[in-house]
Design an enzyme around this catalytic site. Structure first.
Site, PDB file in Angstrom:
ATOM      1  CE  LYS A  22      46.375  54.422  50.510  1.00  0.00           C
ATOM      2  NZ  LYS A  22      45.764  53.875  49.135  1.00  0.00           N
ATOM      3  CG  ASN A  23      43.215  55.999  48.222  1.00  0.00           C
ATOM      4  OD1 ASN A  23      44.411  55.564  48.173  1.00  0.00           O
ATOM      5  ND2 ASN A  23      42.127  55.326  48.544  1.00  0.00           N
ATOM      6  NE  ARG A  95      45.511  46.487  43.680  1.00  0.00           N
ATOM      7  CZ  ARG A  95      45.275  45.987  42.408  1.00  0.00           C
ATOM      8  NH1 ARG A  95      46.306  45.144  42.154  1.00  0.00           N
ATOM      9  NH2 ARG A  95      44.540  46.470  41.657  1.00  0.00           N
ATOM     10  CB  CYS A 119      46.362  43.216  47.905  1.00  0.00           C
ATOM     11  SG  CYS A 119      44.868  44.240  48.024  1.00  0.00           S
ATOM     12  NE  ARG A 124      42.551  46.474  45.015  1.00  0.00           N
ATOM     13  CZ  ARG A 124      42.975  47.657  45.975  1.00  0.00           C
ATOM     14  NH1 ARG A 124      43.898  47.071  46.832  1.00  0.00           N
ATOM     15  NH2 ARG A 124      42.989  48.820  45.520  1.00  0.00           N
ATOM     16  N   PRO A 125      41.351  42.885  39.723  1.00  0.00           N
ATOM     17  CG  PRO A 125      39.332  42.161  38.474  1.00  0.00           C
ATOM     18  CD  PRO A 125      39.896  42.468  39.951  1.00  0.00           C
ATOM     19  CB  ILE A 126      44.032  45.800  35.493  1.00  0.00           C
ATOM     20  CG1 ILE A 126      44.838  44.393  34.662  1.00  0.00           C
ATOM     21  CG2 ILE A 126      44.737  46.189  36.824  1.00  0.00           C
ATOM     22  CD1 ILE A 126      46.285  44.736  34.254  1.00  0.00           C
ATOM     23  CG  ASP A 127      38.085  43.597  34.006  1.00  0.00           C
ATOM     24  OD1 ASP A 127      38.662  43.591  35.216  1.00  0.00           O
ATOM     25  OD2 ASP A 127      36.916  43.651  33.647  1.00  0.00           O
ATOM     26  CD  GLN A 128      35.319  47.056  33.146  1.00  0.00           C
ATOM     27  OE1 GLN A 128      34.659  47.972  32.568  1.00  0.00           O
ATOM     28  NE2 GLN A 128      35.196  45.673  32.854  1.00  0.00           N
ATOM     29  CG  ASP A 308      39.517  52.782  50.939  1.00  0.00           C
ATOM     30  OD1 ASP A 308      39.978  53.554  50.228  1.00  0.00           O
ATOM     31  OD2 ASP A 308      39.067  51.503  50.727  1.00  0.00           O
ATOM     32  CB  VAL A 330      33.651  47.956  47.107  1.00  0.00           C
ATOM     33  CG1 VAL A 330      34.722  48.253  46.067  1.00  0.00           C
ATOM     34  CG2 VAL A 330      32.495  49.052  47.174  1.00  0.00           C
ATOM     35  NE  ARG A 400      50.007  49.823  50.366  1.00  0.00           N
ATOM     36  CZ  ARG A 400      48.772  49.802  49.897  1.00  0.00           C
ATOM     37  NH1 ARG A 400      48.128  48.711  50.699  1.00  0.00           N
ATOM     38  NH2 ARG A 400      48.171  50.309  49.190  1.00  0.00           N
TER      39      ARG A 400
HETATM   40  C1  LIG Z   1      44.979  53.818  45.281  1.00  0.00           C
HETATM   41  C2  LIG Z   1      43.592  54.201  45.461  1.00  0.00           C
HETATM   42  O1  LIG Z   1      43.039  55.139  44.865  1.00  0.00           O
HETATM   43  N1  LIG Z   1      42.795  52.715  45.838  1.00  0.00           N
HETATM   44  C3  LIG Z   1      41.384  53.096  46.003  1.00  0.00           C
HETATM   45  C4  LIG Z   1      40.845  52.514  44.778  1.00  0.00           C
HETATM   46  O2  LIG Z   1      41.371  51.301  44.511  1.00  0.00           O
HETATM   47  P1  LIG Z   1      41.281  50.678  43.065  1.00  0.00           P
HETATM   48  O3  LIG Z   1      41.041  51.763  41.966  1.00  0.00           O
HETATM   49  O4  LIG Z   1      41.962  49.439  42.761  1.00  0.00           O
HETATM   50  O5  LIG Z   1      39.584  50.216  43.248  1.00  0.00           O
HETATM   51  P2  LIG Z   1      38.250  49.927  42.089  1.00  0.00           P
HETATM   52  O6  LIG Z   1      37.501  51.120  42.003  1.00  0.00           O
HETATM   53  O7  LIG Z   1      39.065  49.674  40.657  1.00  0.00           O
HETATM   54  O8  LIG Z   1      37.755  48.641  42.363  1.00  0.00           O
HETATM   55  C5  LIG Z   1      36.502  48.662  42.443  1.00  0.00           C
HETATM   56  C6  LIG Z   1      35.994  47.111  42.460  1.00  0.00           C
HETATM   57  O9  LIG Z   1      36.043  47.279  40.943  1.00  0.00           O
HETATM   58  C7  LIG Z   1      36.670  46.066  40.589  1.00  0.00           C
HETATM   59  N2  LIG Z   1      37.602  46.195  39.534  1.00  0.00           N
HETATM   60  C8  LIG Z   1      38.322  47.077  39.256  1.00  0.00           C
HETATM   61  C9  LIG Z   1      38.972  47.234  38.070  1.00  0.00           C
HETATM   62  C10 LIG Z   1      38.788  46.442  36.892  1.00  0.00           C
HETATM   63  O10 LIG Z   1      39.430  46.671  35.983  1.00  0.00           O
HETATM   64  N3  LIG Z   1      38.018  45.680  37.357  1.00  0.00           N
HETATM   65  C11 LIG Z   1      37.155  44.961  38.170  1.00  0.00           C
HETATM   66  O11 LIG Z   1      36.417  44.171  38.496  1.00  0.00           O
HETATM   67  C12 LIG Z   1      37.695  45.580  41.651  1.00  0.00           C
HETATM   68  O12 LIG Z   1      37.977  44.181  41.769  1.00  0.00           O
HETATM   69  C13 LIG Z   1      36.914  45.847  43.064  1.00  0.00           C
HETATM   70  O13 LIG Z   1      36.047  45.007  43.283  1.00  0.00           O
HETATM   71  O14 LIG Z   1      39.395  52.497  44.951  1.00  0.00           O
HETATM   72  C14 LIG Z   1      38.885  51.676  45.990  1.00  0.00           C
HETATM   73  C15 LIG Z   1      37.327  51.645  46.056  1.00  0.00           C
HETATM   74  O15 LIG Z   1      37.038  52.933  46.138  1.00  0.00           O
HETATM   75  C16 LIG Z   1      39.563  52.008  47.032  1.00  0.00           C
HETATM   76  O16 LIG Z   1      39.063  50.776  48.125  1.00  0.00           O
HETATM   77  C17 LIG Z   1      41.208  52.157  47.031  1.00  0.00           C
HETATM   78  O17 LIG Z   1      41.482  52.544  48.342  1.00  0.00           O
HETATM   79  C1  LIG Z   2      42.605  49.891  49.573  1.00  0.00           C
HETATM   80  C2  LIG Z   2      43.264  50.665  49.804  1.00  0.00           C
HETATM   81  O1  LIG Z   2      44.245  51.202  48.989  1.00  0.00           O
HETATM   82  P1  LIG Z   2      45.132  50.467  47.754  1.00  0.00           P
HETATM   83  O2  LIG Z   2      44.369  50.501  46.751  1.00  0.00           O
HETATM   84  O3  LIG Z   2      46.406  51.179  47.732  1.00  0.00           O
HETATM   85  O4  LIG Z   2      45.493  48.950  48.338  1.00  0.00           O
HETATM   86  C3  LIG Z   2      42.888  51.919  50.685  1.00  0.00           C
HETATM   87  O5  LIG Z   2      43.417  53.004  50.744  1.00  0.00           O
HETATM   88  O6  LIG Z   2      42.046  51.426  51.842  1.00  0.00           O
END
Ligand SMILES: CC(=O)N[C@H]1[C@@H](OP(=O)(O)OP(=O)(O)OC[C@H]2O[C@@H](n3ccc(=O)[nH]c3=O)[C@H](O)[C@@H]2O)O[C@H](CO)[C@@H](O)[C@@H]1O
Ligand SMILES: C=C(OP(=O)(O)O)C(=O)O
Length: 435
Positions: A22-23, A95, A119, A124-128, A308, A330, A400
């Site tokens: 999925k990821n 997400r 969620c 799960r911010p998007i600042d990066q 995960d 994480v 999902r």
């Molecule tokens: C669809 C998909 O691939 N989902 C995976 C992806 O989620 P996703 O890409 O959302 O996870 P991230 O690696 O970005 O998040 C890891 C950590 O970084 C933080 N963060 C992230 C982005 C940002 O801009 N700022 C920030 O602070 C998040 O809050 C979290 O605490 O990687 C996660 C960590 O391996 C997995 O659990 C998810 O299954």
């Molecule tokens: C957190 C997960 O996925 P998503 O980032 O799509 O919520 C996951 O696959 O465990």
């Protein structure tokens, strides 16, 4: 509403095949926005709710995107990308929706996307993501629950240091940089196998991405990308979940298609518990005929123990006689399943980012709620060994991330079914009429 009913006591035996990841497939489908010519065919696509959703998102952008469920394939042609606004009702469902921003900025210099909510597992911010895309030359405005990105001139390569090794941010920046002018260097990049798969996919479309899988990724921008045929990597988390299912029931299962290279921390910790694991060419063989030993686990970005697999590992630790701890580094709120596990009699205590467990206590079936997709799977795992019946609700989470979880577990001998409320009522009526 549907629910899963699972009755404990069966040792799982046999073989189960894992699907595509999925990821990995979600960023691949997002990256399919990038090529301005040619057809894309992706094989081993898992027919999950998130995959159907992101496919609908591409269609809403004017892209031809067709899932072939019978062949686990998707065909995409993004030549006629006619819109850069993604619809709220689709984007709010998952997400990964924000992953279309980078490709839209690269292709059309514009993207307007609903702000991804948090969620159950955290904000799960998007600042990066924004930091990297702005460094490439994008500008963002946020309003009415949307984020709008524009590229006044064109995306230009630069050096970007990620404060957090974010999987999604690495992917968004990689996709945008693929069509930027010049070279982009991402430092402190996420090293997950899914990012390597994305880099390989972009390169198959004519891109020039180097270093994926390490914490420094170099992307040399090109003028355009073209179609390709590609096959998704297997799902390491689905594989780990079935490995845990075999182990928790003290069974013996061959997880076909699992890539042990992507599962090193999971294999290492399971071996520490006394579980026998044989790494084969086309899968992983799991046998757990001895009592499980307690272990301590800490989740970390790849190549550390994957978050995960956190809740599934917790279920295993609860079956090991003695004290265990699990520390989640994480996500800041990924223990929602602890209260549900305690409803089954689990002895657990949350202490900050860690959970302390007293394992080896008998568990009893209960009605429990999936709080995220992995938590749902973990509750099913506990149901496989609890006394009596466990009912797991809120199955949209599980749908999902898992293709036919019930069918696959049944094929291994589990006493498990998925029923709707109507079927439950009919059953009750039937029982009353013949009582
Ligand atoms: C669809 C998909 O691939 N989902 C995976 C992806 O989620 P996703 O890409 O959302 O996870 P991230 O690696 O970005 O998040 C890891 C950590 O970084 C933080 N963060 C992230 C982005 C940002 O801009 N700022 C920030 O602070 C998040 O809050 C979290 O605490 O990687 C996660 C960590 O391996 C997995 O659990 C998810 O299954
Ligand atoms: C957190 C997960 O996925 P998503 O980032 O799509 O919520 C996951 O696959 O465990």
């Amino acid at each position: 509403m549907e629910k899963i009913i699972v009755r404990g006591g069966k040792r799982l035996k046999g073989r189960v095949r894992v699907h595509g990841a999925k990821n990995a497939v979600l960023p691949l489908i997002a990256a399919s926005i990038l090529p301005s010519r040619g057809d894309i065919t992706i094989q081993d696509v898992p027919m999950l709710e998130d995959v159907k959703t992101i496919t609908q998102v591409l269609s809403s952008l004017g892209i031809s995107a067709e899932l072939d469920e019978g062949k686990d394939t998707i065909r995409i042609n993004a030549e006629h990308l006619s819109s850069t606004q993604a619809p709220y009702d689709l984007m709010r469902k998952m997400r990964a929706s924000f992953l279309v921003m980078g490709p839209l900025l690269a292709r059309k210099k514009h993207g307007r996307i609903p702000l991804p909510g948090g969620c159950a597992i955290g904000s799960r911010p998007i600042d990066q993501h924004l930091k990297g895309l702005e460094a490439l030359g994008a500008e963002f405005e946020i309003g009415q629950g949307y984020i709008e990105g524009r590229v006044p001139d064109r995306l230009r390569g630069t050096k970007i240091y990620l404060d957090v090794a974010s999987v999604g941010a690495t992917q968004n920046i990689m996709m945008a940089a693929a069509l930027a002018e010049g070279t982009t260097i991402i430092e402190n990049a996420a090293c997950e196998p899914e990012n390597v798969d994305l880099a390989n996919f972009i390169n198959a479309m004519g891109g020039r991405v180097r270093g994926a899988g390490t914490d420094t990724i170099r992307i040399h921008g090109v003028d355009f990308l073209h179609g390709t045929e590609y096959c998704v990597i297997p799902d390491r988390i689905e594989a780990g979940t079935y490995m845990a299912a075999a182990a928790i029931t003290r069974g013996e299962v061959f997880v076909e298609g699992a890539l042990s290279d992507h599962l090193n921390p999971v294999i290492a910790k399971m071996r520490e518990m006394g579980i026998e694991i044989l790494e084969g060419e086309n899968g992983v063989h799991v046998r757990a005929d001895k009592p499980l030993k307690p272990v301590n686990v800490k989740t970390l970005p790849y190549p550390g123990f994957p978050t995960d697999m956190q809740s599934q590992m917790m279920a295993l630790q609860l079956m090991a006689e003695g004290s265990s701890t699990l520390t989640e580094t994480v996500f800041e709120n990924r223990f929602m399943h602890v209260e549900e596990m305690k409803r089954m009699g689990a002895k657990m205590k949350i202490d900050g980012r860690s959970v302390m467990m007293e394992g080896g206590k008998p568990l009893s079936g209960a009605t429990v709620r999936s709080t995220d997709l992995r938590a749902g799977a973990a509750l099913v795992l506990l149901g496989l060994v609890a006394e009596g019946a466990t009912e797991v609700t809120d199955l949209h989470h599980i749908d999902r991330g898992y293709v036919d979880l019930v069918g696959k577990l049944r094929s291994l001998g589990a006493n498990i079914e998925r029923v709707s409320d109507e079927e439950m009522k009919d059953d009750l009526k039937f029982q009353h009429s013949y009582a």
